[in-house]
Structures are given as C-alpha cells and as structure tokens.
Design a protein around this motif. Structure first.
Motif, PDB file in Angstrom:
ATOM      1  N   ALA A  52       0.705  -1.267   0.021  1.00 47.68           N
ATOM      2  CA  ALA A  52      -0.063  -0.019   0.132  1.00 47.68           C
ATOM      3  C   ALA A  52       0.859   1.281   0.107  1.00 47.68           C
ATOM      4  N   GLU A  53       2.066   1.110   0.924  1.00 52.96           N
ATOM      5  CA  GLU A  53       2.942   2.292   0.892  1.00 52.96           C
ATOM      6  C   GLU A  53       3.394   2.850  -0.435  1.00 52.96           C
ATOM      7  N   ALA A  54       3.816   1.775  -1.306  1.00 53.28           N
ATOM      8  CA  ALA A  54       4.339   2.131  -2.638  1.00 53.28           C
ATOM      9  C   ALA A  54       3.318   2.912  -3.634  1.00 53.28           C
ATOM     10  N   THR A  55       2.136   2.868  -3.446  1.00 57.31           N
ATOM     11  CA  THR A  55       1.216   3.337  -4.287  1.00 57.31           C
ATOM     12  C   THR A  55       1.330   5.147  -3.979  1.00 57.31           C
ATOM     13  N   ARG A  56       1.910   5.501  -2.787  1.00 60.85           N
ATOM     14  CA  ARG A  56       1.796   6.832  -2.313  1.00 60.85           C
ATOM     15  C   ARG A  56       2.504   7.765  -3.404  1.00 60.85           C
ATOM     16  N   SER A  57       1.914   8.898  -3.563  1.00 61.22           N
ATOM     17  CA  SER A  57       2.639   9.737  -4.433  1.00 61.22           C
ATOM     18  C   SER A  57       3.520  10.646  -3.665  1.00 61.22           C
ATOM     19  N   ASP A  58       4.762  10.833  -3.989  1.00 62.78           N
ATOM     20  CA  ASP A  58       5.557  11.766  -3.386  1.00 62.78           C
ATOM     21  C   ASP A  58       5.854  13.000  -4.380  1.00 62.78           C
ATOM     22  N   GLU A  59       5.441  12.814  -5.441  1.00 62.67           N
ATOM     23  CA  GLU A  59       5.827  13.650  -6.534  1.00 62.67           C
ATOM     24  C   GLU A  59       5.663  15.497  -6.077  1.00 62.67           C
ATOM     25  N   SER A  60       4.824  15.742  -5.580  1.00 59.69           N
ATOM     26  CA  SER A  60       4.222  16.989  -5.273  1.00 59.69           C
ATOM     27  C   SER A  60       5.112  17.531  -4.077  1.00 59.69           C
ATOM     28  N   ASP A  61       5.343  16.617  -3.362  1.00 62.82           N
ATOM     29  CA  ASP A  61       6.212  17.132  -2.030  1.00 62.82           C
ATOM     30  C   ASP A  61       7.637  17.374  -2.483  1.00 62.82           C
ATOM     31  N   GLU A  62       8.142  16.195  -3.490  1.00 60.92           N
ATOM     32  CA  GLU A  62       9.309  16.473  -3.764  1.00 60.92           C
ATOM     33  C   GLU A  62       9.697  17.932  -4.536  1.00 60.92           C
ATOM     34  N   LYS A 420      -4.153   5.132   4.659  1.00 64.43           N
ATOM     35  CA  LYS A 420      -5.135   4.504   5.674  1.00 64.43           C
ATOM     36  C   LYS A 420      -4.178   3.239   6.285  1.00 64.43           C
ATOM     37  N   SER A 421      -4.133   3.142   7.806  1.00 60.30           N
ATOM     38  CA  SER A 421      -3.228   2.170   8.356  1.00 60.30           C
ATOM     39  C   SER A 421      -3.831   1.978   9.710  1.00 60.30           C
ATOM     40  N   VAL A 422      -4.149   0.603   9.996  1.00 61.85           N
ATOM     41  CA  VAL A 422      -4.650  -0.056  11.222  1.00 61.85           C
ATOM     42  C   VAL A 422      -3.722  -0.747  11.803  1.00 61.85           C
ATOM     43  N   ILE A 423      -3.075  -0.424  12.781  1.00 65.26           N
ATOM     44  CA  ILE A 423      -2.053  -1.736  13.399  1.00 65.26           C
ATOM     45  C   ILE A 423      -2.713  -2.223  14.665  1.00 65.26           C
ATOM     46  N   GLU A 424      -2.812  -3.460  14.623  1.00 61.73           N
ATOM     47  CA  GLU A 424      -3.613  -3.969  15.896  1.00 61.73           C
ATOM     48  C   GLU A 424      -4.614  -3.405  16.391  1.00 61.73           C
ATOM     49  N   GLY A 425      -5.495  -3.247  15.424  1.00 64.29           N
ATOM     50  CA  GLY A 425      -6.745  -2.540  16.025  1.00 64.29           C
ATOM     51  C   GLY A 425      -6.592  -0.835  16.310  1.00 64.29           C
ATOM     52  N   ASN A 426      -5.193  -0.526  16.250  1.00 58.94           N
ATOM     53  CA  ASN A 426      -5.270   1.296  16.424  1.00 58.94           C
ATOM     54  C   ASN A 426      -5.239   1.830  14.981  1.00 58.94           C
ATOM     55  N   ASP A 427      -5.871   3.004  14.942  1.00 59.78           N
ATOM     56  CA  ASP A 427      -6.065   3.701  13.774  1.00 59.78           C
ATOM     57  C   ASP A 427      -4.816   4.589  13.860  1.00 59.78           C
ATOM     58  N   CYS A 428      -3.929   4.157  12.844  1.00 63.24           N
ATOM     59  CA  CYS A 428      -2.637   4.927  12.686  1.00 63.24           C
ATOM     60  C   CYS A 428      -2.763   5.854  11.437  1.00 63.24           C
ATOM     61  N   THR A 429      -3.667   6.268  11.031  1.00 62.90           N
ATOM     62  CA  THR A 429      -3.907   6.900   9.930  1.00 62.90           C
ATOM     63  C   THR A 429      -3.709   8.450   9.765  1.00 62.90           C
ATOM     64  N   PHE A 430      -2.604   9.121   9.012  1.00 66.68           N
ATOM     65  CA  PHE A 430      -2.515  10.342   9.017  1.00 66.68           C
ATOM     66  C   PHE A 430      -2.005  10.690   7.641  1.00 66.68           C
ATOM     67  N   VAL A 431      -2.336  11.902   7.270  1.00 67.19           N
ATOM     68  CA  VAL A 431      -1.978  12.300   5.930  1.00 67.19           C
ATOM     69  C   VAL A 431      -0.279  12.242   5.499  1.00 67.19           C
ATOM     70  N   SER A 432      -0.092  11.803   4.066  1.00 71.59           N
ATOM     71  CA  SER A 432       1.226  11.747   3.880  1.00 71.59           C
ATOM     72  C   SER A 432       1.726  12.704   3.090  1.00 71.59           C
ATOM     73  N   ASP A 433       0.776  13.450   2.293  1.00 74.75           N
ATOM     74  CA  ASP A 433       0.959  14.569   1.336  1.00 74.75           C
ATOM     75  C   ASP A 433       1.027  15.901   1.919  1.00 74.75           C
ATOM     76  N   PHE A 434       2.259  16.432   2.126  1.00 74.15           N
ATOM     77  CA  PHE A 434       2.437  17.640   2.839  1.00 74.15           C
ATOM     78  C   PHE A 434       1.502  18.687   2.017  1.00 74.15           C
ATOM     79  N   ASN A 435       1.344  18.532   0.774  1.00 74.63           N
ATOM     80  CA  ASN A 435       0.788  19.590   0.352  1.00 74.63           C
ATOM     81  C   ASN A 435      -0.784  19.812   0.802  1.00 74.63           C
ATOM     82  N   LYS A 436      -1.370  18.830   1.163  1.00 76.90           N
ATOM     83  CA  LYS A 436      -2.766  19.058   1.627  1.00 76.90           C
ATOM     84  C   LYS A 436      -2.776  19.736   3.125  1.00 76.90           C
ATOM     85  N   ILE A 437      -1.438  19.761   3.727  1.00 78.31           N
ATOM     86  CA  ILE A 437      -1.859  20.633   4.928  1.00 78.31           C
ATOM     87  C   ILE A 437      -1.461  22.040   4.904  1.00 78.31           C
ATOM     88  N   GLN A 438      -2.387  22.735   5.226  1.00 77.64           N
ATOM     89  CA  GLN A 438      -2.340  24.277   5.591  1.00 77.64           C
ATOM     90  C   GLN A 438      -1.852  24.600   6.674  1.00 77.64           C
TER      91      GLN A 438
END
Ligand code: GTP
Ligand code: MG
Length: 585
Positions: A52-62, A420-438
């Motif tokens: 799932a991780e590999a699908t992330r787009s980092d282009e805009s951040d770079e 999206k990331s759920v580890i052992e029932g814990n929601d560990c989801t947060f945005v990875s695209d810096f450009n979405k963060i104002q």
C-alpha cells in the motif's frame, strides 16, 4: 583525525573480509543447518506483494524539496546497498585508495571517519561494483581464529603498494560522528548575537550529518545481509531519532526487522491461485513469534555479525529487542521486529519536523537543555524520555495562537485512501501528502517560543491533565501517574508511565528557573567578549540555560525581581498540588 600517505613500500595490496570471531564450530554448523533448511523451504517461491505504501505519491512534495519518510527510506536503502564499509590503516593514501577501488566501477561518494580506527564509507554508482569488489576479497586465516565463510561488506584494507611522497595528502578531515563537547557548544553559543541564532547554531552543531545518516543506513544494510540468511525478503529499517529529524550525533540506532513483504500483511488472500503454505510452528501469539525471530537473528548477529559486540537479547521487554554495539560505526543498536507502531510514530514526528523549521530547532534545543540538566538520560529509569519530551514540544506548538502545527486528528482527517493504516486495532492513519496541510501564519520567533515553552510547562496542571497531541488539547487524566502523555496511536497507553513524581518536579522547577533566566536582561542579552570578541566569551541566553550550575544556583541567589509574581506563585502552587496529589494516591 587526518589521513595522510605513508604506506610501506612494495607491499601487496589486498582487501580482506573482516575477521569473524568464532566461538565454536558446532554453533556454526547448527546455524548453517538451520539456514539451509529454511532456504530449502523458501527458494523457488515467488511472492508478489502489493504494498500500500508504494502507491503513495511523493511527486508534489519532492517539488517542494520535501520527501516523505517512505521515499527517504527507499533512496537511502538503495544507496546503502551500493556501499561498503572499509577499515583503513591509520594513514591512508587517499589517491591510491580511490584508484584501487575505481577498478571496480565509478564511485559516487566516499568519506572517512574515525571509530576505534579509521573507516571509509564508499558508495559505488552501481551495485555490480560491490559484487566485483567482493569477488576479489580474501578471507583471512589465522592461527587462533577461524573465519566464517560469509562475505560481508565490512572490509579491511591492507597495504596498498608503495607510496610516492609527492602523492601524499596534506591531510583530510575525518567526518565527525559525535557532537562537540557541551563546553565547546556553550562557548560557540555565547559568541552568537541573538537567541534565535544560538538556537540555529545548536541545531546545526547537534543534528545528524549527511554522512552520519548514510552510515546509519549502511549499518542496517549490513545487518540485513545477515538476517536474509533466514528471511531472504526482509529489510532492516532505521526508525526513531536516526530518521525522524530529531536525531543528535551519537544517538542510538533503532532498527526494525521488517518482514511485512514476507508475511504479506497488506495483501488480501486471492480467491483462487497459489498461496504459500505455511508450516505453522508452536507459538501461541504474535509476540512469541517475534521473540523467536529476534532470538535466532540475535544469535546469528552474536556469532557471525562482523563488528557486532556485546549482544544482549532482551526478549521479555514490552517491545522485545536485541541490543548490541556495532564497533566499526560506534553505534549502540537496538534491533526490534513487528514494531510497526513505532515506525508510525517516527513517520509522524518526521512529518511534524518537516512542516516548519521551528519545530526541529525547538525540539533540539529542549532535548539538549534536558540532557544538560539530567532531565533525560541514556540509562533507562524514571526519567522523561526524549520521545516524551518531543511529544511535549509538539503539544506546546499545537497550543500556540495561532497553532504552529496541526493536531493529529486534523492530519487524520486530511488522509487519503493510500494513507489508511490500522495496526493491531489502532488507527494510525494520517496524511502523508505535505501539500494537503495548510499551516496558519504564526510568526513567533524561536526566542519567544523557547521562553513560552518554559512558561507553559512551569505552570501546566500536570496533576489533573494529560497531554494529548491527537486533540491538541489537554484532557482529564485517565489514570494516576505523575506525568500523563497519551500515546498518539495506542491511545490507552501513557508514553511517560515510567516518570516518577520527583523527576517531574525537577522538570517543572527547571522550567521555572529557565523561564525566569530568559526574562533577565543580564542573562538574555549578549555580554562582554560575545559576538566576534577574542577569548572565552561570557555565557548568555541559551548558553546560560545549558549551564547546570547557573540554573540550579538561581534559587540561592534570590534575584527574581523582574519575574511576574503571579506566574511564579502559580507555578509553585501547581508544584505543591502535584506533590499532595501524589501523596494521596
Ligand atoms: P533517542 O534515541 O533518545 O535519541 O530518541 P528516540 O526518539 O530514538 O527514542 P527511543 O530510542 O527511546 O525510541 C525510538 C522510537 O520508538 C521513538 O522515536 C518512538 O517512535 C518509539 N518510542 C519510544 N518510546 C515510545 C513509547 O513510550 N511509546 C511509543 N508508542 N513509542 C515509543
Ligand atoms: Mg533512539
């Protein structure tokens, strides 16, 4: 340490695989048998994993010069695979060294450093060069030691032929791998002309260098070479302060043995077609599996890991680990497995550090201040940990008006499907695209923030409230503990459970004293012999805050004329309340 040319004449040049000390042939045979059995089970099985991780787009951040931690990991790991670590003689002819190595292919980058001897990290442009180099290396024989037939990428360079004195280098600085001593730092800071500059100078002096980061990834890669004997698809990734942006030169190397590509955690079982048939072993929990994996890898590292000494298997800890010292790099290493929440915490801290440069600078300053006063320690105990302290700084920055960084809940709301990331029932989801963060426009200076940080925690209602970066607001304490900092992902846990009342009191008292010192004109403005002056400059500003005697000595001197009385009384009352509360509980 300087490298200069002085090799003995007409000596044959050669590389040798660093000697692997044997503790007994029986254990080698046992280990090789196990490895062989495992390989027979594994070879020929092609596991295709959709990550799932590999699908992330980092282009805009770079484009903005910001990389996600995932991209950083990929790049650095790939670089490390093309690199070798070479133990050199104390004086080496750099030109000959490069000429010799270049026979195997183009060199992208190299540097020397010192750690119980001189070492060189050499990164080739192509992986094939490493293969070619290893083909030519000799495994040394010795009268008292037996060599293990394993060619690691930790090599030792012996004589490189005759040296023409005209080829000798005038000298080359080894890259520093540890921080400058605190006294040096205090002198350096005292010469700066503003507290903001002092903070930047401290960050500059303490942060991991490019070379040190490369070395960290290389050590992970060297260990991976050992672990792949058991788990051919595994990777070993650094986490914690080695990669979260808050690492100080000399910090430990936290490593994660990542087996997700084998276990296929993120992969849905197909309705038809082939799937691996597992030979399930007797283990009644995932923890037990982690313990046995670490146990065998720990054994392997202990028996055959070149340069790995003092291996301890600490398998009954909350997070099982193998601890050892990697002598050639000088790193204290902690190897864990199945510790995905810690990797998520690392990603989160990294993201916060990348959002605004003041985050890293303030974290560095507070960490350094805490260490100088013994608020944190390298020995485990009732002290506040660097991780807890970092979360406290993040919380403080969320509480500014306007906030400097967003809450974790906000970062979760901005997340896309790939995050999206759920580890052992814990929601560990947060945005990875810096450009979405104002970010909001907060223009406070580092000097202001440092003073406000101390004020904030000098008066924080620790007895009643918990620190919560998910909400960005203090919450009622769910349990009795002197310091409650909610674990950002495993929200029922307190990351500072270990901290006792007296350590918290010390922290609060030091915050009060430091806030007070920053309000005094005598200590908060440059003093004689300061910027640009000759001789030892008089400590001022941040330099004063790092002097334990200065901060601790304030009480006796009773010089608190300019401090707002209400704040101090408030702080003292809070501290008293804390004590009473604890006595009752
Ligand atoms: P230093 O090693 O002190 O420089 O800092 P560090 O951030 O690397 O801390 P440490 O080596 O103690 O821990 C490594 C990483 O494990 C941290 O960065 C966190 O990601 C994670 N970690 C440490 N302690 C805790 C904890 O109490 N709870 C959780 N969830 N994660 C932790
Ligand atoms: Mg660490």
């Amino acid at each position: 340490m300087r490298i200069c040319a002085s090799f003995r004449k007409t000596m044959a040049s050669s590389f040798a695989v660093c000697r692997l000390h044997m503790r007994g042939r029986a254990s080698l045979a046992k280990c090789l048998q196990k490895t062989d059995a495992f390989l027979h089970r594994s070879i020929g099985t092609d596991v295709v994993i959709a990550r799932a991780e590999a699908t992330r787009s980092d282009e805009s951040d770079e484009k903005n010069g910001r990389k996600s931690l995932h991209t950083l990991h990929m790049e650095r790991q790939e670089q490390a695979e093309r690199s070798v670590l070479i133990s050199c003689q104390s004086s080496t002819n750099e030109k000959k060294f490069l000429k010799y190595l270049s026979k195997h292919g183009e060199i992208n980058k190299y540097f020397f450093y010192e750690s119980y001897g001189v070492y060189a990290v050499v990164e080739f442009a192509n992986q094939e060069s490493v293969t070619s180099l290893l083909e030519g290396v000799a495994i040394p024989g010795g009268s008292h030691e037996s060599a293990v037939p394993f060619k690691s990428r930790l090599l030792s360079l012996r004589n490189l032929g005759s040296v023409d004195s005209s080829n000798q280098l005038s000298g080359r600085q080894c890259q520093p791998q540890t921080t400058i001593p605190i006294n040096e730092l205090i002198k350096r800071l005292s010469r700066e002309e503003s507290i903001d500059k002092q903070i930047s100078s401290l960050t500059e002096a303490y942060q991991l260098t490019e070379e040190n980061s490369r070395l960290r990834f290389l050590v992970c890669s060297l260990l991976k070479d050992i672990a792949t004997a058991y788990f051919p698809e595994c990777t070993i990734k650094p986490f914690g302060s080695s990669v979260n942006g808050f690492g100080k030169l000399g910090c430990d190397l936290d490593m994660l043995l990542d087996l997700d590509s084998i276990t296929g955690r993120n992969v849905k079982l197909p309705k038809s077609g082939l799937s691996l048939e597992y030979q399930m072993k007797r283990a009644n929990s995932e923890r037990a599996v982690t313990q046995s994996i670490l146990s065998v890898i720990g054994e392997c590292v202990d028996q055959f890991g070149p340069g790995c000494v003092g291996v301890q298997k600490i398998l009954n800890a909350r997070c099982p680990l193998v601890r050892f010292a990697h002598q050639p790099s000088g790193f204290q290493c902690d190897l864990t497995a199945n510790n995905r929440v810690a990797m998520k915490s690392t990603e989160l801290l990294y993201l916060y550090g990348e959002l605004d440069p003041r985050v890293r600078s303030l974290v560095f300053t507070v960490r350094c201040w805490a260490r100088a006063h013994g608020v944190t320690s390298s020995i485990p105990g009732a002290w506040i940990t660097n991780f807890s302290l970092t979360v406290m700084v993040l919380f403080f920055l969320q509480k500014r008006t306007p906030p400097i960084i967003p809450t974790l809940d906000h970062l979760r709301d901005l997340a896309g499907p790939g995050d999206k990331s759920v580890i052992e029932g814990n929601d560990c989801t947060f945005v990875s695209d810096f450009n979405k963060i104002q970010l909001q426009s907060n223009t406070e200076t580092l000097e202001q923030l440092l003073g406000e940080f101390f004020e904030f925690y000098a008066t924080f209602p620790f007895s009643r409230m918990s620190i919560n970066i998910r909400k960005g607001k203090e919450q009622n304490k769910p349990e009795v503990a002197p310091l409650h900092i909610q674990n950002p992902f495993e929200t029922s846990l307190n990351v500072s459970k270990n901290v006792n009342a007296s350590q918290l009191d010390r922290f609060v008292a030091l915050c009060q004293e430091s806030a007070w010192l920053l309000q005094q004109s005598e200590t908060s403005t440059p003093r004689g012999g300061g910027a640009g002056g000759e001789g030892a400059p008089t400590p001022w500003g941040l330099a004063t805050l790092l002097l334990p005697s200065q901060v601790a000595g304030i009480k006796s001197r009773k010089k608190r004329r300019r401090e707002p009385a209400s704040e101090r009384i408030k702080g003292l009352l809070e501290s008293l309340k804390n004590k009473n509360q604890l006595k009752k509980s």
